[in-house]
Design a protein around this motif. Structure first.
Motif, PDB file in Angstrom:
ATOM      1  N   ASN A   1     -58.813 -13.976  21.942  1.00 62.89           N
ATOM      2  CA  ASN A   1     -60.065 -14.626  21.534  1.00 62.89           C
ATOM      3  C   ASN A   1     -60.791 -15.237  22.729  1.00 62.89           C
ATOM      4  O   ASN A   1     -62.027 -15.214  22.790  1.00 62.89           O
ATOM      5  CB  ASN A   1     -59.778 -15.703  20.480  1.00 62.89           C
ATOM      6  N   ARG A   2     -60.023 -15.800  23.669  1.00 58.92           N
ATOM      7  CA  ARG A   2     -60.659 -16.377  24.862  1.00 58.92           C
ATOM      8  C   ARG A   2     -61.401 -15.300  25.647  1.00 58.92           C
ATOM      9  O   ARG A   2     -62.539 -15.504  26.083  1.00 58.92           O
ATOM     10  CB  ARG A   2     -59.598 -17.043  25.755  1.00 58.92           C
ATOM     11  N   ARG A   3     -60.756 -14.160  25.798  1.00 57.41           N
ATOM     12  CA  ARG A   3     -61.391 -13.083  26.560  1.00 57.41           C
ATOM     13  C   ARG A   3     -62.626 -12.550  25.837  1.00 57.41           C
ATOM     14  O   ARG A   3     -63.627 -12.210  26.472  1.00 57.41           O
ATOM     15  CB  ARG A   3     -60.383 -11.962  26.810  1.00 57.41           C
ATOM     16  N   ALA A   4     -62.547 -12.483  24.523  1.00 55.57           N
ATOM     17  CA  ALA A   4     -63.714 -12.018  23.767  1.00 55.57           C
ATOM     18  C   ALA A   4     -64.876 -12.998  23.923  1.00 55.57           C
ATOM     19  O   ALA A   4     -66.041 -12.589  24.023  1.00 55.57           O
ATOM     20  CB  ALA A   4     -63.344 -11.863  22.295  1.00 55.57           C
ATOM     21  N   SER A   5     -64.562 -14.292  23.991  1.00 53.93           N
ATOM     22  CA  SER A   5     -65.615 -15.309  24.082  1.00 53.93           C
ATOM     23  C   SER A   5     -66.302 -15.340  25.441  1.00 53.93           C
ATOM     24  O   SER A   5     -67.409 -15.869  25.563  1.00 53.93           O
ATOM     25  CB  SER A   5     -65.031 -16.692  23.776  1.00 53.93           C
ATOM     26  N   ILE A   6     -65.657 -14.786  26.464  1.00 53.34           N
ATOM     27  CA  ILE A   6     -66.259 -14.798  27.806  1.00 53.34           C
ATOM     28  C   ILE A   6     -66.759 -13.417  28.214  1.00 53.34           C
ATOM     29  O   ILE A   6     -67.077 -13.179  29.379  1.00 53.34           O
ATOM     30  CB  ILE A   6     -65.243 -15.307  28.857  1.00 53.34           C
ATOM     31  N   GLY A   7     -66.814 -12.505  27.249  1.00 56.88           N
ATOM     32  CA  GLY A   7     -67.328 -11.174  27.543  1.00 56.88           C
ATOM     33  C   GLY A   7     -66.343 -10.245  28.210  1.00 56.88           C
ATOM     34  O   GLY A   7     -66.733  -9.249  28.820  1.00 56.88           O
ATOM     35  N   GLU A   8     -65.046 -10.557  28.109  1.00 61.24           N
ATOM     36  CA  GLU A   8     -64.004  -9.710  28.703  1.00 61.24           C
ATOM     37  C   GLU A   8     -63.085  -9.170  27.608  1.00 61.24           C
ATOM     38  O   GLU A   8     -61.864  -9.122  27.760  1.00 61.24           O
ATOM     39  CB  GLU A   8     -63.183 -10.519  29.716  1.00 61.24           C
ATOM     40  N   GLU A   9     -63.672  -8.768  26.505  1.00 65.05           N
ATOM     41  CA  GLU A   9     -62.901  -8.355  25.340  1.00 65.05           C
ATOM     42  C   GLU A   9     -62.028  -7.135  25.642  1.00 65.05           C
ATOM     43  O   GLU A   9     -62.456  -6.202  26.326  1.00 65.05           O
ATOM     44  CB  GLU A   9     -63.849  -8.037  24.183  1.00 65.05           C
ATOM     45  N   ILE A  10     -60.811  -7.162  25.130  1.00 65.81           N
ATOM     46  CA  ILE A  10     -59.900  -6.022  25.269  1.00 65.81           C
ATOM     47  C   ILE A  10     -60.316  -4.956  24.255  1.00 65.81           C
ATOM     48  O   ILE A  10     -60.426  -5.247  23.058  1.00 65.81           O
ATOM     49  CB  ILE A  10     -58.437  -6.443  25.002  1.00 65.81           C
ATOM     50  N   PRO A  11     -60.579  -3.725  24.692  1.00 65.04           N
ATOM     51  CA  PRO A  11     -60.962  -2.662  23.742  1.00 65.04           C
ATOM     52  C   PRO A  11     -59.906  -2.491  22.652  1.00 65.04           C
ATOM     53  O   PRO A  11     -58.704  -2.532  22.927  1.00 65.04           O
ATOM     54  CB  PRO A  11     -61.048  -1.414  24.629  1.00 65.04           C
ATOM     55  N   ASN A  12     -60.378  -2.306  21.431  1.00 66.78           N
ATOM     56  CA  ASN A  12     -59.461  -2.169  20.297  1.00 66.78           C
ATOM     57  C   ASN A  12     -58.889  -0.752  20.240  1.00 66.78           C
ATOM     58  O   ASN A  12     -59.085  -0.002  19.287  1.00 66.78           O
ATOM     59  CB  ASN A  12     -60.187  -2.513  18.994  1.00 66.78           C
ATOM     60  N   ILE A  13     -58.181  -0.399  21.298  1.00 65.32           N
ATOM     61  CA  ILE A  13     -57.536   0.905  21.429  1.00 65.32           C
ATOM     62  C   ILE A  13     -56.045   0.634  21.647  1.00 65.32           C
ATOM     63  O   ILE A  13     -55.689  -0.237  22.453  1.00 65.32           O
ATOM     64  CB  ILE A  13     -58.116   1.691  22.623  1.00 65.32           C
TER      65      ILE A  13
END
Length: 394
Positions: free
Chosen positions: A81-93
């Motif tokens: 969630n932290r990474r998603a909030s800073i624009g570094e989201e992990i691809p859902n693969i």
């Protein structure tokens, strides 16, 4: 007092050790994840609403006794969630999620495992040193010694780990590092740490001011002047917001909040502390196989109320069964192995084991495969309850 060169050598050694351990833990988790039951992992993923890959690595972390499933998954999901909030989201693969889980899993295994164990050991010398000083009357020599010991541990051992964590986590800051490393070092929940950290930061600054006062003003001694400069810098840096602390300041704060090992009471040679032992000098039995732990837990559970006993033993039996399944042992054999071991260890008077094996097979064949693991745990618990507890009280 260590020179900057000495500290850098310590830091380099710590970084090299960290790199080696990370490579080993990554490979270990990767290899073991291929042998996990997908059915079991899917059940965990559904129960905790997390990706399958995170469930698999959390399962291994729990299997190693590092963290509970809930705590491990909470860390993974918090970082996602932290990474998603800073624009570094992990691809859902699946491949990307697994790589993320392996990289973060090695951090959990390292920090909550060998890092904390080694840190606790290193902390003893500092605890002994600080326990022998009187804060109201610290000599110059002892003040220098305390500063040197704290600096060696904070900047030579903790700082490289902080640096590596910040480097591995995009757009993270020192507050993020504190909230990951702090609970591992203190054994506190994150909420507890958040509530105490500001007070502990002031206490850390207060100690540094006491040490600084003991050293007096500038002198012709390079050692004293270096210590004074370091203390002034740390006191100033600790006034910063938690998310903008310098790495040395955070390292010293982590060192300060760590619970210090305590003594063992009367140190007199006329008082024997502990118990005699013929097993490698230990004061407790050797714990090697899953059955060693299960035997201990059966004894410990006996002291609890019935409801507490059920919850306590069920959790312990589940862990033993998971270990046995991971070792490739069929479910029915898990039951009989546990029962035979407990029968031998606890000297229980039970009916024919062959008859018990037949009944177990019959019960397992009568349920869906998804429910067999829980039934195995139930069968083992029923056996313990009937023959280890009820039979003993008759």
């Amino acid at each position: 007092m260590q020179t900057e060169t000495d500290l850098e050598k310590l830091a380099v050694s710590s970084r090299q050790r960290l790199t080696r351990e990370f490579a080993e833990k990554y490979t270990n988790l990767q290899e073991r994840s291929r042998r996990i039951s997908v059915v079991e992992a899917k059940k965990i993923a559904e129960e905790y609403s997390c990706p399958l890959q995170i469930a698999m690595i959390s399962y291994l972390i729990n299997l190693d006794g590092i963290l509970s499933l809930k705590d491990a998954i909470l860390y993974f999901m918090t970082e996602l969630n932290r990474r998603a909030s800073i624009g570094e989201e992990i691809p859902n693969i699946p491949g990307n999620i697994m790589e993320f889980a392996l990289l973060e899993g090695r951090w959990i295994e390292y920090v909550y495992g060998s890092f904390v164990r080694n840190f606790d050991f290193k902390l003893r010398e500092l605890a002994n040193l600080e326990g022998a000083i009187d804060e109201s009357n610290i000599s110059l020599e002892k003040a220098i010694h305390v500063v040197a010991s704290r600096t060696k541990l904070a900047e030579g051992y903790l700082a490289p780990v902080v640096e590596a964590w910040l480097s591995d986590h995009p757009k993270s800051n020192t507050e993020d590092a504190l909230m990951f490393l702090g609970p591992a070092i203190t054994r506190w929940k994150s909420a507890t740490l958040k509530g105490r950290v500001l007070h502990l930061r002031r206490r850390c600054q207060a100690l540094f001011r006491i040490l600084r006062k003991a050293m007096g003003g500038p002198t012709e001694s390079a050692t004293i002047d270096s210590s004074l400069k370091r203390l002034d810098t740390l006191i100033s840096d600790l006034d910063s917001e938690l998310n903008t602390l310098s790495i040395p300041a955070l390292s010293h704060l982590l060192l300060h909040i760590a619970p210090k090992p305590t003594g063992r009471g009367d140190k007199s040679s006329f008082v024997e502390v502990g118990a005699g032992s013929t097993r490698g000098g230990k004061t407790e039995p050797d714990m090697v196989s899953p059955f060693d732990f299960l035997e201990r837990d059966v004894y410990l559970a006996k002291r609890r109320s019935r409801d507490e006993r059920i919850a306590y033993l069920t959790e312990r039996i589940e862990r033993v069964v998971r270990v046995l399944i991971y070792q490739g042992i069929p479910l029915q054999d898990c039951v009989m192995m546990c029962i035979r071991e407990l029968n031998d260890r606890l000297k229980l008077d039970i009916p024919s084991l062959d008859e018990l094996a037949d009944k177990t097979e019959e019960r397992l064949n009568g349920v869906a495969s998804d429910n067999r693991n829980s039934l195995v745990v139930q069968i083992i618990y029923e056996y313990i309850d009937e023959y280890a507890y009820e039979a003993k009280t008759e």
